[in-house]
Design a protein around this motif. Structure first.
Motif, PDB file in Angstrom:
ATOM      1  N   UNK A 108       0.902  -1.143  -0.094  1.00  0.00           N
ATOM      2  CA  UNK A 108       0.083   0.213   0.182  1.00  0.00           C
ATOM      3  C   UNK A 108       1.107   1.417  -0.056  1.00  0.00           C
ATOM      4  N   UNK A 109       1.894   1.261   0.562  1.00  0.00           N
ATOM      5  CA  UNK A 109       2.803   2.294   0.668  1.00  0.00           C
ATOM      6  C   UNK A 109       3.388   2.599  -0.706  1.00  0.00           C
ATOM      7  N   UNK A 110       3.909   1.439  -1.382  1.00  0.00           N
ATOM      8  CA  UNK A 110       4.356   1.903  -3.114  1.00  0.00           C
ATOM      9  C   UNK A 110       2.914   2.353  -3.852  1.00  0.00           C
ATOM     10  N   UNK A 111       1.785   1.642  -3.597  1.00  0.00           N
ATOM     11  CA  UNK A 111       0.808   2.007  -4.386  1.00  0.00           C
ATOM     12  C   UNK A 111       0.273   3.454  -4.258  1.00  0.00           C
ATOM     13  N   UNK A 112       0.272   3.875  -2.969  1.00  0.00           N
ATOM     14  CA  UNK A 112       0.240   5.337  -2.719  1.00  0.00           C
ATOM     15  C   UNK A 112       1.493   6.275  -2.959  1.00  0.00           C
ATOM     16  N   UNK A 113       2.410   5.703  -3.366  1.00  0.00           N
ATOM     17  CA  UNK A 113       3.399   6.657  -3.821  1.00  0.00           C
ATOM     18  C   UNK A 113       4.269   7.281  -2.458  1.00  0.00           C
ATOM     19  N   UNK A 114       4.209   6.693  -1.609  1.00  0.00           N
ATOM     20  CA  UNK A 114       4.937   7.181  -0.325  1.00  0.00           C
ATOM     21  C   UNK A 114       6.457   7.139  -0.541  1.00  0.00           C
ATOM     22  N   UNK A 115       6.878   8.126  -0.176  1.00  0.00           N
ATOM     23  CA  UNK A 115       8.652   8.477  -0.155  1.00  0.00           C
ATOM     24  C   UNK A 115       9.152   8.885   1.268  1.00  0.00           C
ATOM     25  N   UNK A 116      10.314   8.177   1.414  1.00  0.00           N
ATOM     26  CA  UNK A 116      10.991   8.389   2.662  1.00  0.00           C
ATOM     27  C   UNK A 116      11.627   9.801   2.376  1.00  0.00           C
ATOM     28  N   UNK A 117      11.586  10.819   3.130  1.00  0.00           N
ATOM     29  CA  UNK A 117      12.136  11.968   2.952  1.00  0.00           C
ATOM     30  C   UNK A 117      13.544  12.230   3.807  1.00  0.00           C
ATOM     31  N   UNK A 118      13.264  11.826   5.027  1.00  0.00           N
ATOM     32  CA  UNK A 118      14.438  11.884   5.993  1.00  0.00           C
ATOM     33  C   UNK A 118      14.298  10.812   6.976  1.00  0.00           C
ATOM     34  N   UNK A 119      15.381  10.249   7.558  1.00  0.00           N
ATOM     35  CA  UNK A 119      15.045   8.986   8.513  1.00  0.00           C
ATOM     36  C   UNK A 119      16.520   9.185   9.360  1.00  0.00           C
ATOM     37  N   UNK A 120      16.361   9.143  10.478  1.00  0.00           N
ATOM     38  CA  UNK A 120      17.372   9.295  11.561  1.00  0.00           C
ATOM     39  C   UNK A 120      17.012   8.339  12.868  1.00  0.00           C
ATOM     40  N   UNK A 121      18.007   8.533  13.888  1.00  0.00           N
ATOM     41  CA  UNK A 121      17.780   7.688  15.006  1.00  0.00           C
ATOM     42  C   UNK A 121      16.234   8.000  15.808  1.00  0.00           C
ATOM     43  N   UNK A 122      15.122   7.296  15.485  1.00  0.00           N
ATOM     44  CA  UNK A 122      13.720   7.386  16.080  1.00  0.00           C
ATOM     45  C   UNK A 122      13.019   8.734  15.576  1.00  0.00           C
ATOM     46  N   UNK A 123      13.524   8.862  14.430  1.00  0.00           N
ATOM     47  CA  UNK A 123      12.617  10.166  13.827  1.00  0.00           C
ATOM     48  C   UNK A 123      12.533   9.740  12.180  1.00  0.00           C
ATOM     49  N   UNK A 124      11.340   9.882  11.443  1.00  0.00           N
ATOM     50  CA  UNK A 124      11.313   9.818  10.150  1.00  0.00           C
ATOM     51  C   UNK A 124      10.147  10.930   9.512  1.00  0.00           C
ATOM     52  N   UNK A 125      10.757  11.124   8.379  1.00  0.00           N
ATOM     53  CA  UNK A 125       9.674  12.305   7.705  1.00  0.00           C
ATOM     54  C   UNK A 125       9.342  11.514   6.285  1.00  0.00           C
ATOM     55  N   UNK A 126       8.027  11.391   6.159  1.00  0.00           N
ATOM     56  CA  UNK A 126       7.934  10.996   4.558  1.00  0.00           C
ATOM     57  C   UNK A 126       6.716  11.857   3.763  1.00  0.00           C
ATOM     58  N   UNK A 127       6.663  11.622   2.517  1.00  0.00           N
ATOM     59  CA  UNK A 127       5.992  12.426   1.782  1.00  0.00           C
ATOM     60  C   UNK A 127       5.000  11.532   0.908  1.00  0.00           C
ATOM     61  N   UNK A 128       3.792  12.325   0.843  1.00  0.00           N
ATOM     62  CA  UNK A 128       2.875  11.514  -0.056  1.00  0.00           C
ATOM     63  C   UNK A 128       2.432  12.559  -1.208  1.00  0.00           C
TER      64      UNK A 128
END
Length: 147
Positions: free
Chosen positions: A19-39
């Protein structure tokens, strides 16, 4: 496993979720315990054709996926997690034709549960579309964690 390896594993996991691929989710940034994603905005995911606002389920999916990624990237968590509980407060509609972002922080880890705070927003983190609090399963990878 170092933080960089954990971030890579989290990103690969997100990319492997259908479902992440189907929605086109992208990881923008990831570090220790923090994630930012874009749709990226896509008319296929609109919940109300009159307004062009994204469906709430799309916002939920992005928040849940981003929160899980933040857990996987936490230094005290093993490589896998699953959602135990996720509460989402919708604050306003996502702006039509704008990309949607989510930022999540895994702020507390116990022996068996990780706790996460997350927000979804379009252009301004100070004007969230939704806020989430969640609990996720933990597979221990560190010693001496508090319970």
């Amino acid at each position: 496993m170092d933080d960089q390896q954990k971030a890579r594993i989290a990103q690969q996991f997100i990319e492997a979720i259908p479902h992440s691929r189907a929605l086109g989710m992208e990881m923008v940034e990831i570090s220790a315990g923090i994630a930012t994603m874009k749709l990226a905005y896509d008319a296929r995911f609109v919940g109300d054709p009159k307004t062009g606002v994204l469906a709430g389920g799309v916002v939920t999916a992005l928040l849940d996926t981003c929160a899980g990624a933040s857990v996987m990237a936490h230094p005290e968590v093993g490589a896998a997690t699953a959602t135990l509980d996720l509460r989402i407060d919708y604050m306003r509609a996502a702006e039509p034709e704008r990309d949607l972002y989510a930022q999540a922080e895994c702020y507390r880890v116990t022996r068996s549960v990780a706790f996460v705070r997350a927000i979804a927003y379009t252009d301004d983190k100070d004007r969230p579309v939704a806020a989430a609090n969640g609990a996720f399963t933990v597979m221990s990878s560190a010693k001496g964690r508090s319970s």
